[in-house]
Scaffold this active site. Structure first.
Site, short mmCIF file in Angstrom:
data_model
loop_
_atom_site.label_atom_id
_atom_site.label_comp_id
_atom_site.label_asym_id
_atom_site.label_seq_id
_atom_site.Cartn_x
_atom_site.Cartn_y
_atom_site.Cartn_z
N TYR A 152 0.84 -1.20 0.00
CA TYR A 152 0.00 0.00 0.00
C TYR A 152 0.88 1.26 0.00
O TYR A 152 0.64 2.20 -0.77
CB TYR A 152 -0.91 -0.02 1.22
CG TYR A 152 -2.00 1.03 1.22
CD1 TYR A 152 -3.13 0.88 0.43
CD2 TYR A 152 -1.89 2.17 2.01
CE1 TYR A 152 -4.14 1.85 0.44
CE2 TYR A 152 -2.89 3.14 2.02
CZ TYR A 152 -4.01 2.97 1.23
OH TYR A 152 -5.00 3.92 1.23
N ALA A 153 1.90 1.27 0.85
CA ALA A 153 2.80 2.42 0.92
C ALA A 153 3.53 2.61 -0.41
O ALA A 153 3.67 3.74 -0.89
CB ALA A 153 3.81 2.23 2.06
N ALA A 155 2.54 1.64 -3.41
CA ALA A 155 1.60 2.09 -4.43
C ALA A 155 1.25 3.56 -4.26
O ALA A 155 1.23 4.33 -5.24
CB ALA A 155 0.33 1.24 -4.38
N ILE A 185 -9.12 7.60 7.57
CA ILE A 185 -10.48 8.13 7.50
C ILE A 185 -11.46 6.98 7.76
O ILE A 185 -11.24 5.86 7.27
CB ILE A 185 -10.77 8.75 6.12
CG1 ILE A 185 -9.72 9.84 5.80
CG2 ILE A 185 -12.16 9.33 6.05
CD1 ILE A 185 -9.70 11.01 6.75
#
Length: 295
Positions: A152-153, A155, A185
């Site tokens: 994730y980081a 990307a 969020i």
């Protein structure tokens, strides 16, 4: 300068729920015509129905050229063009590099990074025609690279770099490019990650603002304002922008904090994989499940 979106056509990927659906509703309330593009057709249809005649949904996988071409053609045929594109579609997994499900790991990069590239490449001719705006949703993870979030980081950092390069490429064509960095969020993606038996606990141990979860409206307020300004960067909340000034110092700080937490989590992750299987242990959120099953 704040611009009016009244009558503008806004294409939003990953618009079935969370930030994508919320932005669609906010911008439609300002008079925009919103095209909802993504995998969860039924959920997107509900969002479009709630908004009314100025919204329409198209089912498409952002990793598929054919899907995106067909959806873009449909949007242009229906609304007459495209002014703004929000590349919001994103998924996440939970897992350490040495044990995470390989396909689930790579799917995050395909959706979160290559999905942005493909979305922008396909829609760009129409945005150029209207001298419009492209917004890519990156993340706090592009700045703070936490354990268990390597894909994730990577990307999201790639999305930031890609957007910065693209901005310089299309400025002479009258197109503006923005990149947004939301922190945690309260969306389906984050709530699903928090519910993970291993990585939810690891996330809960993040200190101070780095681990704080904000209401969806906080993100929608900042993103809506940024879209109206055609902003080059949107930080959700503003303190995220300050972290960029400290970027060089963050990796060793994160590594230091991980020393006490990762060893136990690493063992627990292996146990979880043994009990539930690598796929179930890795995939989080409705979007992630839809994306990995769409192969």
């Amino acid at each position: 300068m704040v611009k009016n979106v009244d009558g503008k056509v806004v294409l939003i990927t990953g618009a079935a729920r969370g930030i994508g659906a919320g932005l669609a509703e906010r911008l439609a309330a300002r008079g925009a015509k919103v095209a909802l593009v993504g995998l969860e057709a039924d959920e997107q249809a509900k969002v479009a129905e709630k908004i009314g005649p100025n919204a329409k949904a198209w089912e498409a996988d952002v990793t598929s050229w054919d899907d995106l071409e067909a959806a873009t053609q449909g949007v242009v045929a229906h609304f007459g063009g495209i002014d703004i594109v929000v590349a919001n579609a994103g998924i996440a997994t939970a897992g350490f590099v040495r044990s995470v499900d390989r396909k689930a790991f790579e799917k995050v990069i395909e959706v979160d990074l290559l999905g942005v590239w493909r979305t922008f490449r396909v829609t760009l001719p129409h945005v150029i025609e209207r001298r419009g705006y492209l917004l890519a949703i990156s993340s706090l993870a592009a700045i703070t690279h936490a354990p268990g979030m390597a894909n994730y980081a990577a990307a999201k950092a790639g999305v930031e770099a890609f957007s910065n390069s693209l901005r310089a490429e299309v400025a002479h064509l009258g197109v503006k490019v923005g990149v947004a960095h939301p922190t945690w969020i309260r969306t389906d993606l984050v709530e699903s990650a928090d519910a993970h038996p291993v990585f939810g606990k690891l996330r809960a141990s993040m200190p101070g603002l780095i681990g704080k979860t904000y209401p969806l409206d906080v993100a929608l307020d900042d993103l809506e304002a940024g879209i109206l300004k055609r902003a080059r960067t949107i930080h959700v909340p503003r303190w995220v922008g300050g972290l960029k000034l400290l970027r060089a110092f963050l990796p060793p700080i994160i590594e230091l904090g991980a020393r006490a937490r990762v060893p136990a989590a690493d063992k627990a992750a292996l146990d979880d994989i043994e009990q539930r299987g690598a796929y179930e242990s890795a995939v989080t959120g409705h979007g992630g499940r839809a994306a990995t099953k769409a192969e």
